[in-house]
Design a protein around this motif. Sequence first.
Motif, PDB file in Angstrom:
ATOM      1  N   TRP A   1       0.873  -1.162   0.000  1.00 10.89           N
ATOM      2  CA  TRP A   1       0.000   0.000   0.000  1.00 10.89           C
ATOM      3  C   TRP A   1       0.906   1.205   0.000  1.00 10.89           C
ATOM      4  O   TRP A   1       1.997   1.175   0.577  1.00 10.89           O
ATOM      5  CB  TRP A   1      -0.876   0.023   1.253  1.00 10.89           C
TER       6      TRP A   1
ATOM      7  N   ASP B   1     -10.223  -2.895   1.702  1.00 13.62           N
ATOM      8  CA  ASP B   1     -10.303  -3.033   0.247  1.00 13.62           C
ATOM      9  C   ASP B   1      -9.833  -1.799  -0.524  1.00 13.62           C
ATOM     10  O   ASP B   1      -9.877  -1.777  -1.744  1.00 13.62           O
ATOM     11  CB  ASP B   1     -11.727  -3.373  -0.169  1.00 13.62           C
ATOM     12  N   GLY B   2      -9.404  -0.747   0.177  1.00 14.84           N
ATOM     13  CA  GLY B   2      -8.967   0.467  -0.501  1.00 14.84           C
ATOM     14  C   GLY B   2     -10.094   1.372  -0.944  1.00 14.84           C
ATOM     15  O   GLY B   2      -9.854   2.388  -1.586  1.00 14.84           O
ATOM     16  N   MET B   3     -11.335   1.022  -0.612  1.00 14.44           N
ATOM     17  CA  MET B   3     -12.484   1.844  -1.001  1.00 14.44           C
ATOM     18  C   MET B   3     -13.287   2.286   0.213  1.00 14.44           C
ATOM     19  O   MET B   3     -13.572   3.457   0.358  1.00 14.44           O
ATOM     20  CB  MET B   3     -13.378   1.080  -1.977  1.00 14.44           C
TER      21      MET B   3
ATOM     22  N   TYR C   1      -2.259   1.212  -4.422  1.00 11.37           N
ATOM     23  CA  TYR C   1      -1.947  -0.180  -4.143  1.00 11.37           C
ATOM     24  C   TYR C   1      -1.108  -0.749  -5.279  1.00 11.37           C
ATOM     25  O   TYR C   1      -1.303  -0.400  -6.444  1.00 11.37           O
ATOM     26  CB  TYR C   1      -3.233  -1.002  -4.001  1.00 11.37           C
TER      27      TYR C   1
ATOM     28  N   ARG D   1     -12.295   7.172  -4.079  1.00  9.91           N
ATOM     29  CA  ARG D   1     -10.875   7.253  -3.747  1.00  9.91           C
ATOM     30  C   ARG D   1     -10.709   7.626  -2.285  1.00  9.91           C
ATOM     31  O   ARG D   1     -11.500   8.374  -1.739  1.00  9.91           O
ATOM     32  CB  ARG D   1     -10.182   8.314  -4.596  1.00  9.91           C
TER      33      ARG D   1
ATOM     34  N   THR E   1      -6.758   3.214  -6.100  1.00  5.61           N
ATOM     35  CA  THR E   1      -7.826   2.287  -5.770  1.00  5.61           C
ATOM     36  C   THR E   1      -9.081   2.713  -6.519  1.00  5.61           C
ATOM     37  O   THR E   1      -9.137   3.786  -7.104  1.00  5.61           O
ATOM     38  CB  THR E   1      -8.072   2.259  -4.251  1.00  5.61           C
ATOM     39  N   SER E   2     -10.094   1.891  -6.510  1.00  2.66           N
ATOM     40  CA  SER E   2     -11.337   2.200  -7.220  1.00  2.66           C
ATOM     41  C   SER E   2     -12.096   3.324  -6.545  1.00  2.66           C
ATOM     42  O   SER E   2     -11.779   3.747  -5.447  1.00  2.66           O
ATOM     43  CB  SER E   2     -12.212   0.948  -7.281  1.00  2.66           C
TER      44      SER E   2
ATOM     45  N   THR F   1      -9.014   0.414   6.315  1.00  3.83           N
ATOM     46  CA  THR F   1      -9.679  -0.086   5.117  1.00  3.83           C
ATOM     47  C   THR F   1      -9.202  -1.510   4.890  1.00  3.83           C
ATOM     48  O   THR F   1      -8.073  -1.855   5.245  1.00  3.83           O
ATOM     49  CB  THR F   1      -9.409   0.791   3.880  1.00  3.83           C
TER      50      THR F   1
END
Length: 169
Positions: free
Chosen positions: A78, A129-131, A89, A101, A97-98, A127
């Motif tokens: 990360w 999942d990065g979302m 990522y 953001r 990330t998706s 987080t």
Amino acid sequence: MWRDFQWVLISLPELAEDVDVAADNSVWLTMRSHRYYVLHDGSIQPRYVAVLLPIFAVSGIAAPIFADNSPSPAGRAWGVSYADRELIYSDGVWRGTSTPRIVNVADLSTAPSSLWMVKTDGSVWTTTDGMAEVPHGTITAARIAGCHDDTALCVSRDGGWYIWIEKTL
């Protein structure tokens, strides 16, 4: 029995900004130039990892695969982009990330099942999942360290040291 240690300066090709040790014991260094290097397999010789995205901070997961003295791919980690402090990522290639953001990240650290983050306002979040982000308390943190048991330690902006633990009734 006490053992005697000392600090030894490791020669780097440029000035370091941040350091992190990943779960696989690889060492990740971000530089003041916003590039990064990785040390692995017990080496104290850092290896440059070529990326187009300037990186402000990094929290490694697994070292890059180095072949023929060239870094490929970029490893698993990360990171925080330099421009808007966006969470990024790498699964071999760095990317944002998706949507939505996660931005304004000042510090980050991995734990087994989540990523701990300190935002530029000092708030602490995780987080997986990065979302989706989950806030953690009202502390104003400066630095964060994820722990092997999925808790975290932080240093507040006023120098206090805290641990995130389950409340007891």
